[in-house]
Design an enzyme around this catalytic site. Sequence first.
Site, PDB file in Angstrom:
ATOM      1  N   LYS A   1      -2.145  -1.386  -3.928  1.00 27.41           N
ATOM      2  CA  LYS A   1      -3.074  -0.114  -4.208  1.00 27.41           C
ATOM      3  C   LYS A   1      -2.414   1.016  -3.827  1.00 27.41           C
ATOM      4  O   LYS A   1      -1.328   1.423  -2.807  1.00 27.41           O
ATOM      5  CB  LYS A   1      -4.403  -0.285  -2.060  1.00 27.41           C
ATOM      6  CG  LYS A   1      -4.821   0.943  -2.383  1.00 27.41           C
ATOM      7  CD  LYS A   1      -5.164   0.670  -1.145  1.00 27.41           C
ATOM      8  CE  LYS A   1      -6.090   2.148  -0.267  1.00 27.41           C
ATOM      9  NZ  LYS A   1      -6.407   2.205   0.833  1.00 27.41           N
TER      10      LYS A   1
ATOM     11  N   LYS B   1       1.341  -0.961   0.004  1.00 29.03           N
ATOM     12  CA  LYS B   1       0.255  -0.082   0.043  1.00 29.03           C
ATOM     13  C   LYS B   1       1.143   0.924  -0.281  1.00 29.03           C
ATOM     14  O   LYS B   1       1.885   1.298   1.153  1.00 29.03           O
ATOM     15  CB  LYS B   1      -1.002  -0.039   1.406  1.00 29.03           C
ATOM     16  CG  LYS B   1      -1.682   1.320   1.728  1.00 29.03           C
ATOM     17  CD  LYS B   1      -2.342   0.656   2.638  1.00 29.03           C
ATOM     18  CE  LYS B   1      -3.461   1.993   2.430  1.00 29.03           C
ATOM     19  NZ  LYS B   1      -4.415   2.671   3.695  1.00 29.03           N
TER      20      LYS B   1
END
Length: 329
Positions: free
Chosen positions: A253, A199
């Site tokens: 992400k 992330k």
Amino acid sequence: MVARFPASRPRRLRTTQAMRDLVAETRLNVDDLVAPLFVREGIDAPQPITSLPGVVQHSRASLRQEVRELADLGIKSVILFGVPVHKDEIGSGAFDPNGIVQVALRDLRDDLGDRVVLMADLCVDEYTSHGHCGILDGHGSVDNDKTLDIYARAAVAQANAGAHVCAPSGMMDGQVGVIRQALDGSGHNDTAILAYSAKYASGLYGPFRDAVDVQIVGGGDRKGYQQDWRNAREALVEVAADIEQGADMVMVKPALAYLDVIAAVRSMVDVPVAAYHVSGEYSMIKAAAANGWIDHDVVATEHLTAIKRAGADIILTYLARWFAESARR
Ligand code: PBG
């Protein structure tokens, strides 16, 4: 004599729509999609989110209705984010059995049983007064290990409330192992973990922070725990660590600016790979389409297909409902 045309003519396979469908390498399906949903404590009617057109903060009742409709449309997986009335230093709403997400999970499990995979984002930023994803030490940075204790409690609360999947998104080192241990220790051996493994500290989460009413105190950022976007190999270190600690699925992400990372993760692991098409990615499509600069449906399909083509098995996207509805037409 030299042949005027090469024998191989790829255009033969592009002549008709039926031919193109026949040879398509990538197929996007409603089964691939997870709908991210926001549920806000203490409201009676859904509230629009200006920077996320078409997405709302749900009331308990409107969330139940939405998930039922999504299931009927074929979207069989959702991930919940909570917007609490009260925030505090440690984000207690994340592990309170009566915290908004836990309440919503019980509602949905009552309504739908196992018809829909119920995922719960596991983090504290929506619940902390300072907006960080963990507990602060005395110097304003996030204390990794103290935060892990809170995550363990949140995991048990979510599983008790009916979550099929806990999805830790806080990027604390060791979070997956601690959560696995807490779930197993409370009899939740079947609750799966979808780890937000890679992330990045992205600028694309802006609309999401409006959606959950989060501002990081003092204009801070998450660069001390989320990844630096200059690094791709580092994502593989994060993914390997999460799998070793017991992640059942791993996530990259955001998605579109990180297709290289998705492809690299896909080639490294055998567990399902998810990608989060985040709020900013969604809102850029909506804003440009609203100006008439791009065709919404074409670009939305192109983007989701690219994420799948790069190697994602699962896509979390605010476009889930639109995709399911347009797939029916
Ligand atoms: C953290 C979390 C964030 C998102 C999902 N989980 C925000 C952040 O890290 O700042 C962003 C999702 C999106 O932008 O759509 N709980």
